[in-house]
Enzyme design. Structure first.
Site, PDB file in Angstrom:
ATOM      1  N   HIS A 186      43.978  48.063  26.459  1.00 27.43           N
ATOM      2  CA  HIS A 186      44.778  46.856  26.158  1.00 27.43           C
ATOM      3  C   HIS A 186      45.873  46.616  27.200  1.00 27.43           C
ATOM      4  O   HIS A 186      46.913  46.030  26.893  1.00 27.43           O
ATOM      5  CB  HIS A 186      45.426  46.955  24.765  1.00 27.43           C
ATOM      6  CG  HIS A 186      44.453  47.195  23.658  1.00 27.43           C
ATOM      7  ND1 HIS A 186      43.792  46.172  23.013  1.00 27.43           N
ATOM      8  CD2 HIS A 186      44.008  48.339  23.087  1.00 27.43           C
ATOM      9  CE1 HIS A 186      42.997  46.671  22.081  1.00 27.43           C
ATOM     10  NE2 HIS A 186      43.097  47.990  22.110  1.00 27.43           N
ATOM     11  N   LYS A 322      51.236  43.372  55.783  1.00 31.91           N
ATOM     12  CA  LYS A 322      50.599  43.202  54.476  1.00 31.91           C
ATOM     13  C   LYS A 322      49.091  43.412  54.592  1.00 31.91           C
ATOM     14  O   LYS A 322      48.452  42.915  55.519  1.00 31.91           O
ATOM     15  CB  LYS A 322      50.866  41.807  53.916  1.00 31.91           C
ATOM     16  CG  LYS A 322      50.536  41.654  52.439  1.00 31.91           C
ATOM     17  CD  LYS A 322      50.987  40.280  51.920  1.00 31.91           C
ATOM     18  CE  LYS A 322      50.955  40.234  50.405  1.00 31.91           C
ATOM     19  NZ  LYS A 322      49.642  40.492  49.840  1.00 31.91           N
ATOM     20  N   GLU A 329      37.931  41.083  46.549  1.00 25.48           N
ATOM     21  CA  GLU A 329      37.971  39.632  46.400  1.00 25.48           C
ATOM     22  C   GLU A 329      36.610  39.011  46.695  1.00 25.48           C
ATOM     23  O   GLU A 329      36.171  38.074  46.009  1.00 25.48           O
ATOM     24  CB  GLU A 329      39.053  39.051  47.312  1.00 25.48           C
ATOM     25  CG  GLU A 329      40.464  39.421  46.849  1.00 25.48           C
ATOM     26  CD  GLU A 329      41.526  39.159  47.899  1.00 25.48           C
ATOM     27  OE1 GLU A 329      41.203  38.542  48.935  1.00 25.48           O
ATOM     28  OE2 GLU A 329      42.689  39.571  47.692  1.00 25.48           O
TER      29      GLU A 329
END
Length: 468
Positions: A186, A322, A329
């Site tokens: 959860h 980064k 993806e």
């Protein structure tokens, strides 16, 4: 007046201008003039139709329906075409997916190209697209037969990628079988498990997907060839379908069969639909796995940070240093495409009006795209994400140490409610579970240390991965 650089040929509707160097004929040209949208018909379909035509030519010769001269001329022409690479072959097949729903124009494209090349190589034989190359066949049975052939071939190409990913995951499973981390349900902290155990769940999901594909694939082996126009087999020579099936089985390495209901084979594509359902299941599992891994690797400072993911390319045009989980993806985008294709195939499969389904080209194009994007992204995900992935043990150990849900190990000894109060007190006071447990008076230091061993909670030391 005929425009320079064109020749005139006629079909049943009249004369048609065709580029003088084109190997196709009038029916191909009409389709080329009338339909301009979308991708070209997959070259795999063209190759499959050529294989069908070659087998049919031999079967017609064996049945005495076709002369040896014409039959061998057709076979020779097809041999020359199949010897070409895809880009060379594509120049003779300019038609688009969005055409007639039966694929008739692509079937005729193949018939015309084979006939014209055979006539070019064997002047004077007067080989005709319909009467000779298409002898004993109909677009209504050749095209769906080609659909099943290329779908089977696409699965053959997909399976090695899937097996390769499973192999890479197994390496990580074994390496990190006893590396303890926080479990999550959860999206909240749960009891510990090991990262190897977590990966074993991924492996099992993919093994199940592979088994679903293998179990369902055989429905594609049922070929509708021999049904001709509406399933009755009109104009097909006795035994022709069986001989074509035998030849195609040898060529593709699968046991195709033609003792099937042809009315079903022309009007329904249930096999393609159900097998693509297995691809959808695979896509769903790949989406979940890719999501898990990129979230576990989120950060590196402000995320979960449990995994170190390979840096394959810079992730930002403005933020120096980064790095993004691009392989995940790509897989998730491919999965969404498969979900969309599954809807297309489901809707198309429902449109078998009377004796024929007329959504065949879009169905097979969607199926092939799904198999292709899964195969490519899964292989790349295995090589460029999973292979170089490592764990951040320091982060995992810290999170396990800070977790309140390890209190579950105390429940058998002090009871659920007493354990819950300890966890609640630790959370409220922002203290350690150990301190809250000792302050409760329910647990001694010796008992806490004996009962609260995270690796023992996982049962990893007493179990091995289940390969299923």
């Amino acid at each position: 007046m005929v425009e320079k650089g064109y020749r005139v040929e006629s079909d049943t509707l009249g004369p048609v201008e065709i580029p003088e160097d084109a190997l196709w004929g009038p029916q191909t040209q009409r389709s080329k003039n009338n339909f301009h949208t979308g991708a070209l018909m997959p070259i795999a379909i063209i190759r499959a139709l050529l294989q069908i035509k070659r087998a049919a030519a031999q079967a017609n010769m064996d049945a005495g329906k076709q002369t040896q001269e014409k039959g061998h001329a057709i076979i020779d022409a097809i041999h020359d075409l199949l010897a070409m690479n895809d880009s060379e072959l594509q120049q003779f097949f300019p038609l688009h997916i969005y055409q007639t729903g039966s694929g008739t124009q692509t079937n005729m494209n193949v018939n015309e190209v084979v006939a014209n090349l055979a006539n070019k190589n064997h002047p004077g034989l007067d080989i005709l697209p319909n009467d000779d190359v298409n002898m004993g066949q109909s677009s209504n049975d050749t095209f769906p037969t080609a659909m099943n052939l290329v779908a089977t071939q696409a699965l053959d190409d997909l399976k090695p990628s899937l097996k390769h990913l499973i192999k890479e995951l197994k390496i990580k499973q074994d390496e990190y079988w006893t590396t303890v981390k926080v479990g999550r349900t959860h999206l909240q902290d749960a009891v510990p498990l090991t990262f190897g155990q977590e990966i074993s769940g991924y492996i099992s999901a993919l093994n199940h997907d592979l088994s679903y594909i293998n179990e369902l694939e055989e429905t594609l082996y049922e070929l509708p060839i021999g049904g001709t126009a509406v399933g009755t087999g009109l104009n097909a020579a006795p035994g022709m379908a069986e001989e074509i099936s035998e030849r195609l089985s040898r060529k593709y390495g699968h046991e195709f069969k033609v003792k099937t209901n042809k009315f079903f084979g022309l009007a329904n594509h249930s096999g393609l639909n159900v097998v693509h359902g297995a691809l959808k299941a695979l896509a769903a599992d790949m989406f979940k796995i890719a999501q898990d891994i990129r979230f576990l690797g989120s950060g590196p400072r402000a995320g979960l940070g449990e995994l170190n993911l390979p840096a394959n390319e810079p992730g930002s045009s403005i933020m120096p240093g980064k790095v993004n989980p691009t392989q995940a993806e790509a897989v998730t985008m491919a999965s969404l495409r498969v979900f969309g294709n599954d809807t297309t195939i489901t809707m198309a499969a429902s449109q078998g009006n009377f004796e024929m389904n007329v959504f065949k080209p879009v169905m097979i194009a969607a199926f092939l795209e799904s198999a292709d994007v899964l195969s490519g992204t899964i292989s790349s995900f295995a090589d460029k994400m999973i292979h170089g992935m490592t764990v951040n043990k320091e982060r995992m150990n810290r999170d396990v140490s800070d977790s309140l849900m390890t209190v579950t190990a105390l429940s058998p000894h002090i009871g659920y409610h007493a354990a819950a109060k300890i966890a609640q007190k630790a959370a409220k006071n922002k203290t350690t579970l150990r301190r809250a447990a000792l302050e409760s008076g329910k647990v001694t230091a010796e008992q806490y240390d004996e009962w609260m061993k995270p690796i023992t909670m996982t049962n990893a030391m007493n179990t091995k991965p289940i390969d299923d």
